[in-house]
Design an enzyme around this catalytic site. Sequence first.
Site, PDB file in Angstrom:
ATOM      1  N   GLU A 290       0.827  -1.217   0.000  1.00  0.00           N
ATOM      2  CA  GLU A 290       0.000   0.000   0.000  1.00  0.00           C
ATOM      3  C   GLU A 290       0.855   1.259   0.000  1.00  0.00           C
ATOM      4  O   GLU A 290       0.829   2.035   0.949  1.00  0.00           O
ATOM      5  CB  GLU A 290      -0.889   0.006   1.246  1.00  0.00           C
ATOM      6  CG  GLU A 290      -1.757  -1.214   1.387  1.00  0.00           C
ATOM      7  CD  GLU A 290      -2.504  -1.262   2.715  1.00  0.00           C
ATOM      8  OE1 GLU A 290      -2.064  -0.628   3.685  1.00  0.00           O
ATOM      9  OE2 GLU A 290      -3.535  -1.941   2.771  1.00  0.00           O
ATOM     10  N   PRO A 291       1.629   1.488  -1.058  1.00  0.00           N
ATOM     11  CA  PRO A 291       2.473   2.680  -1.066  1.00  0.00           C
ATOM     12  C   PRO A 291       1.645   3.958  -1.197  1.00  0.00           C
ATOM     13  O   PRO A 291       0.711   4.012  -1.998  1.00  0.00           O
ATOM     14  CB  PRO A 291       3.349   2.482  -2.307  1.00  0.00           C
ATOM     15  CG  PRO A 291       2.531   1.619  -3.213  1.00  0.00           C
ATOM     16  CD  PRO A 291       1.742   0.711  -2.312  1.00  0.00           C
ATOM     17  N   GLY A 292       1.952   4.951  -0.402  1.00  0.00           N
ATOM     18  CA  GLY A 292       1.316   6.256  -0.514  1.00  0.00           C
ATOM     19  C   GLY A 292       2.405   7.282  -0.804  1.00  0.00           C
ATOM     20  O   GLY A 292       2.595   7.719  -1.940  1.00  0.00           O
ATOM     21  N   ARG A 330       3.240  19.672   8.325  1.00  0.00           N
ATOM     22  CA  ARG A 330       4.077  18.575   8.810  1.00  0.00           C
ATOM     23  C   ARG A 330       5.248  19.010   9.683  1.00  0.00           C
ATOM     24  O   ARG A 330       5.714  18.242  10.518  1.00  0.00           O
ATOM     25  CB  ARG A 330       4.553  17.696   7.645  1.00  0.00           C
ATOM     26  CG  ARG A 330       3.374  16.972   6.977  1.00  0.00           C
ATOM     27  CD  ARG A 330       3.815  15.966   5.931  1.00  0.00           C
ATOM     28  NE  ARG A 330       4.488  14.826   6.500  1.00  0.00           N
ATOM     29  CZ  ARG A 330       5.785  14.590   6.398  1.00  0.00           C
ATOM     30  NH1 ARG A 330       6.571  15.433   5.733  1.00  0.00           N
ATOM     31  NH2 ARG A 330       6.317  13.529   6.944  1.00  0.00           N
ATOM     32  N   TYR A 334       5.176  17.402  13.427  1.00  0.00           N
ATOM     33  CA  TYR A 334       6.218  16.517  13.947  1.00  0.00           C
ATOM     34  C   TYR A 334       7.619  16.826  13.421  1.00  0.00           C
ATOM     35  O   TYR A 334       8.447  15.928  13.270  1.00  0.00           O
ATOM     36  CB  TYR A 334       5.866  15.034  13.765  1.00  0.00           C
ATOM     37  CG  TYR A 334       5.152  14.650  12.462  1.00  0.00           C
ATOM     38  CD1 TYR A 334       5.796  14.741  11.236  1.00  0.00           C
ATOM     39  CD2 TYR A 334       3.842  14.177  12.485  1.00  0.00           C
ATOM     40  CE1 TYR A 334       5.153  14.376  10.072  1.00  0.00           C
ATOM     41  CE2 TYR A 334       3.182  13.814  11.312  1.00  0.00           C
ATOM     42  CZ  TYR A 334       3.850  13.913  10.110  1.00  0.00           C
ATOM     43  OH  TYR A 334       3.202  13.555   8.945  1.00  0.00           O
ATOM     44  N   CYS A 361      -1.699  32.444  12.648  1.00  0.00           N
ATOM     45  CA  CYS A 361      -1.542  33.028  13.976  1.00  0.00           C
ATOM     46  C   CYS A 361      -1.115  31.972  14.995  1.00  0.00           C
ATOM     47  O   CYS A 361      -1.835  31.689  15.956  1.00  0.00           O
ATOM     48  CB  CYS A 361      -2.845  33.681  14.395  1.00  0.00           C
ATOM     49  SG  CYS A 361      -3.395  34.874  13.186  1.00  0.00           S
ATOM     50  N   GLU A 362       0.014  31.365  14.743  1.00  0.00           N
ATOM     51  CA  GLU A 362       0.598  30.349  15.621  1.00  0.00           C
ATOM     52  C   GLU A 362       2.105  30.491  15.501  1.00  0.00           C
ATOM     53  O   GLU A 362       2.621  30.461  14.382  1.00  0.00           O
ATOM     54  CB  GLU A 362       0.264  28.933  15.112  1.00  0.00           C
ATOM     55  CG  GLU A 362      -1.166  28.547  15.119  1.00  0.00           C
ATOM     56  CD  GLU A 362      -1.583  27.848  16.404  1.00  0.00           C
ATOM     57  OE1 GLU A 362      -0.705  27.251  17.064  1.00  0.00           O
ATOM     58  OE2 GLU A 362      -2.765  27.925  16.746  1.00  0.00           O
ATOM     59  N   TYR A 390       1.036  14.042   1.768  1.00  0.00           N
ATOM     60  CA  TYR A 390       0.639  14.585   3.070  1.00  0.00           C
ATOM     61  C   TYR A 390       0.819  16.100   3.180  1.00  0.00           C
ATOM     62  O   TYR A 390       1.161  16.614   4.234  1.00  0.00           O
ATOM     63  CB  TYR A 390       1.386  13.849   4.199  1.00  0.00           C
ATOM     64  CG  TYR A 390       1.209  12.363   4.126  1.00  0.00           C
ATOM     65  CD1 TYR A 390      -0.037  11.794   4.315  1.00  0.00           C
ATOM     66  CD2 TYR A 390       2.276  11.520   3.813  1.00  0.00           C
ATOM     67  CE1 TYR A 390      -0.225  10.422   4.209  1.00  0.00           C
ATOM     68  CE2 TYR A 390       2.093  10.151   3.703  1.00  0.00           C
ATOM     69  CZ  TYR A 390       0.837   9.612   3.904  1.00  0.00           C
ATOM     70  OH  TYR A 390       0.650   8.254   3.788  1.00  0.00           O
TER      71      TYR A 390
HETATM   72  C1  LIG Z   1      -0.693   5.658   5.790  1.00  0.00           C
HETATM   73  C2  LIG Z   1      -0.908   4.265   5.395  1.00  0.00           C
HETATM   74  C3  LIG Z   1      -0.333   3.765   4.222  1.00  0.00           C
HETATM   75  C4  LIG Z   1       0.595   4.568   3.359  1.00  0.00           C
HETATM   76  O1  LIG Z   1       1.782   4.839   4.024  1.00  0.00           O
HETATM   77  P1  LIG Z   1       2.969   5.564   3.238  1.00  0.00           P
HETATM   78  O2  LIG Z   1       4.007   5.765   4.256  1.00  0.00           O
HETATM   79  O3  LIG Z   1       2.423   6.825   2.709  1.00  0.00           O
HETATM   80  O4  LIG Z   1       3.389   4.642   2.142  1.00  0.00           O
HETATM   81  C5  LIG Z   1      -0.627   2.479   3.850  1.00  0.00           C
HETATM   82  N1  LIG Z   1      -1.442   1.701   4.605  1.00  0.00           N
HETATM   83  C6  LIG Z   1      -2.000   2.149   5.744  1.00  0.00           C
HETATM   84  C7  LIG Z   1      -2.875   1.259   6.510  1.00  0.00           C
HETATM   85  C8  LIG Z   1      -1.746   3.436   6.177  1.00  0.00           C
HETATM   86  O5  LIG Z   1      -2.289   3.870   7.310  1.00  0.00           O
END
Ligand SMILES: *Cc1c(COP(=O)(O)O)cnc(C)c1O
Length: 431
Positions: A290-292, A330, A334, A361-362, A390
Amino acid sequence: MLYENIGTTENGHLSFCNLDTVSLAKKYGTPLYLIDENGVRTRCETYKNAMNQYFGPGSFPIYASKALSFKGMYRITAEENIGADVSSGGELYTAIKAGFPPEKIFFHGNNKTEAEISMAMDFGIGFFICDNFWELENINEIAGKKGIRQKVLLRLTPGIDPHTLEAISTGKVDSKFGVAIETGQAEQFVKLALDLENIDLKGYHSHVGSQVFDGKSFVDAAEILLCFAEKIKETYGYTPEYLDLGGGMGVPYFDKDGRIDYVLEIKLIAEKLKAQCKKFNLSMPNIILEPGRSIVADNGITLYTVGGRKEIPGFKNYISIDGGMTDNPRYALYGAIYTVLLANRIKEKPNYVCTVAGRCCESGDLIQENVSLPRPERGDIIAVLTTGAYNYSMASNYNRVPRPPVVMIKDGVDYLAVKRESFEDLIRNDL
Ligand SMILES: *Cc1c(COP(=O)(O)O)cnc(C)c1O
């Protein structure tokens, strides 16, 4: 330069996908998100082909769309023939409205509402990734009412600490996500899934965290899941068809960050997994990743205009920009690290140390501290790299700041993918 899509024009401007960023800032205004569509597509293909080659033809990536979500992204990933992971009704709705094939949608989240579960089933989505016992019963009940058997993966926590930021580490036993293997609860979770009439259990899921640079975390998680799978097979005779190892592959944010060769990582993970399956006497399940971030992060940058400079003798220098935590929270959240450049004076010496501050205003509304730039002047263009993931998806309207537009670049041509919000948009729901 840090990435292939970043360069310099003859007149000393930063280029992105070979286009002059200063011209783009003029054309669309700032703040402005730019996304390299070809880069996104290439990354989708890299994952798809490597997974197909090394894990086998039933294995595939699903894009974790929370990283960057708008209709265009779902169209692109659909065209690239990969799946999509959504984690809310809003992401799901956007995907469906963009024409994303529902059967390739995986629904995540640790508290899906009944309305969301019902809507997802009405859309005919492929899989629910079920987080907990209550939810499993809920999915079963709603599926029963609709007369369907719902395909489900169970989210398990393998108890892995991938050495990333605390806020984005999710695979530990003490986590708000999933059900722990270590405590014995995961076995009960599987038993329930097998018992429930309208649940079609398809396999297991785990996600160790984000910004993980060490493929070993995935291998370790897989080993724990496979060991668990073997135990379940012995006890209940159930073998998973899918093993979803989540997302989290790291992306370099500045020069000193390590590079990841995604193909090589996938190859190494596959080799280890095959060996583990042998050891546990299991047939190799289809693998899902699940790459994001690693699909979009380095395929995006943000442009801002400098509006102010404040030099406090004995303290530090502040540069104020026309965006901030509303379009990139971000650093405030963090302390995320970014590479910051002065886009219109890219060849000048970066000998001026400053803090780049947003307009909210922070006091914590900073984009980055201790950045070295040529001494900025009012009207200069600041570029922040690696903002594809993100940033837009985490943007807010704090201080009633309208969200910036998203401009995509494909084959050297820029086009608007998300319009800039107007003040009128901001009051649309106010009564
Ligand atoms: C956030 C998330 C991702 C994607 O993570 P990346 O670091 O963006 O690749 C995949 N699966 C789940 C369940 C997540 O919460």
